[in-house]
Scaffold this motif. Structure first.
Motif, PDB file in Angstrom:
ATOM      1  N   PRO A 159       0.966  -1.231  -0.033  1.00  0.00           N
ATOM      2  CA  PRO A 159       0.126  -0.085  -0.113  1.00  0.00           C
ATOM      3  C   PRO A 159       0.912   1.161   0.085  1.00  0.00           C
ATOM      4  O   PRO A 159       0.399   2.378   0.010  1.00  0.00           O
ATOM      5  N   LEU A 160       2.282   1.038  -0.051  1.00  0.00           N
ATOM      6  CA  LEU A 160       3.115   2.087   0.101  1.00  0.00           C
ATOM      7  C   LEU A 160       3.869   2.278  -1.183  1.00  0.00           C
ATOM      8  O   LEU A 160       4.817   3.181  -1.073  1.00  0.00           O
ATOM      9  N   THR A 161       3.700   1.894  -2.395  1.00  0.00           N
ATOM     10  CA  THR A 161       4.445   1.599  -3.553  1.00  0.00           C
ATOM     11  C   THR A 161       4.713   3.248  -3.946  1.00  0.00           C
ATOM     12  O   THR A 161       5.872   3.581  -4.279  1.00  0.00           O
ATOM     13  N   GLU A 162       3.728   3.979  -4.123  1.00  0.00           N
ATOM     14  CA  GLU A 162       4.046   5.143  -4.505  1.00  0.00           C
ATOM     15  C   GLU A 162       4.819   6.071  -3.772  1.00  0.00           C
ATOM     16  O   GLU A 162       5.783   6.865  -4.023  1.00  0.00           O
ATOM     17  N   GLU A 163       4.554   6.279  -2.433  1.00  0.00           N
ATOM     18  CA  GLU A 163       5.302   6.870  -1.269  1.00  0.00           C
ATOM     19  C   GLU A 163       6.788   6.132  -1.449  1.00  0.00           C
ATOM     20  O   GLU A 163       7.775   7.094  -1.249  1.00  0.00           O
ATOM     21  N   ASN A 164       7.030   4.926  -1.366  1.00  0.00           N
ATOM     22  CA  ASN A 164       8.381   4.325  -1.450  1.00  0.00           C
ATOM     23  C   ASN A 164       9.103   4.853  -2.708  1.00  0.00           C
ATOM     24  O   ASN A 164      10.412   5.340  -2.588  1.00  0.00           O
ATOM     25  N   HIS A 165       8.454   5.110  -3.953  1.00  0.00           N
ATOM     26  CA  HIS A 165       9.111   5.289  -5.005  1.00  0.00           C
ATOM     27  C   HIS A 165       9.405   7.102  -4.819  1.00  0.00           C
ATOM     28  O   HIS A 165      10.585   7.414  -5.267  1.00  0.00           O
ATOM     29  N   VAL A 166       8.598   7.718  -4.543  1.00  0.00           N
ATOM     30  CA  VAL A 166       8.907   9.071  -4.235  1.00  0.00           C
ATOM     31  C   VAL A 166       9.883   9.401  -3.308  1.00  0.00           C
ATOM     32  O   VAL A 166      11.053  10.356  -3.607  1.00  0.00           O
ATOM     33  N   TYR A 167      10.242   8.659  -2.106  1.00  0.00           N
ATOM     34  CA  TYR A 167      10.862   8.781  -1.220  1.00  0.00           C
ATOM     35  C   TYR A 167      12.533   8.354  -1.762  1.00  0.00           C
ATOM     36  O   TYR A 167      13.537   9.075  -1.442  1.00  0.00           O
TER      37      TYR A 167
END
Length: 185
Positions: A159-167
């Motif tokens: 559920p954190l794919t987008e957040e992990n990519h941005v980080y």
């Protein structure tokens, strides 16, 4: 007379904004050229938004390192808040909640790494330590994402794919700027 003073102040402000904007554009162009993990558009947009929000324009690469690390820390804090909310979501099973808890711990560690990077960069001018600490923070987002993939039988998605990519990209930006400083020294 007042009009003349207003015009001079306006021109000085626009000149400073233009110089900061040009520094962002040129630095992001070089950084994205040297790092395939970093999107030029992402870099420019992130730094211009940060500069606008902080009402300060960068004047050198050191400013960009500080801006990007601070931006990454803020982003990491927001991710931790999202993870905490997700941990309360009753629809997630124990495996996903375990992964989320691990991610929370990883992001906590990564923020500590970014604090160490800032100290190394600003106080000791130790580019190598700053690079190692930012790299560690970057790896934490990858580790968070990867652990969801370990449960192959359910084809688990994070559920954190987008957040992990941005980080990851924010850390890549900081690393690129640190490397550019090192190469210019």
């Amino acid at each position: 007379m007042k009009f003349l003073v207003y015009m001079i102040i306006s021109l000085l402000f626009l000149s400073q904004y233009s110089n900061g904007s040009n520094l962002i554009i040129q630095s992001c162009k070089e950084a994205s050229k040297n790092d395939p993990n970093l999107s030029y558009d992402f870099c420019v947009k992130s730094l211009k938004e940060a500069a606008s929000k902080d009402k300060t324009q960068p004047t050198n690469l050191e400013d960009l390192v500080n801006m990007s690390i601070n931006l990454t820390k803020s982003n990491g804090t927001n991710i931790m808040s999202k993870i905490s909310k997700n941990l309360k979501n009753q629809s997630y099973d124990d495996y996903v909640k375990g992964c989320l808890q691990d991610c929370l711990d990883l992001y906590d560690d990564s923020l500590s790494s970014l604090d160490k990077a800032m100290v190394a960069f600003n106080k000791s001018k130790d580019l190598n330590t700053a690079n190692v600490e930012v790299s560690a923070a970057m790896d934490d987002s990858v580790t968070c994402e990867d652990q969801f993939k370990e449960r192959k039988e359910k084809n688990e998605t994070s559920p954190l794919t987008e957040e992990n990519h941005v980080y990851f990209q924010l850390n890549a930006m900081s690393l690129s700027f640190i490397t550019m400083i090192d190469q210019h020294n």
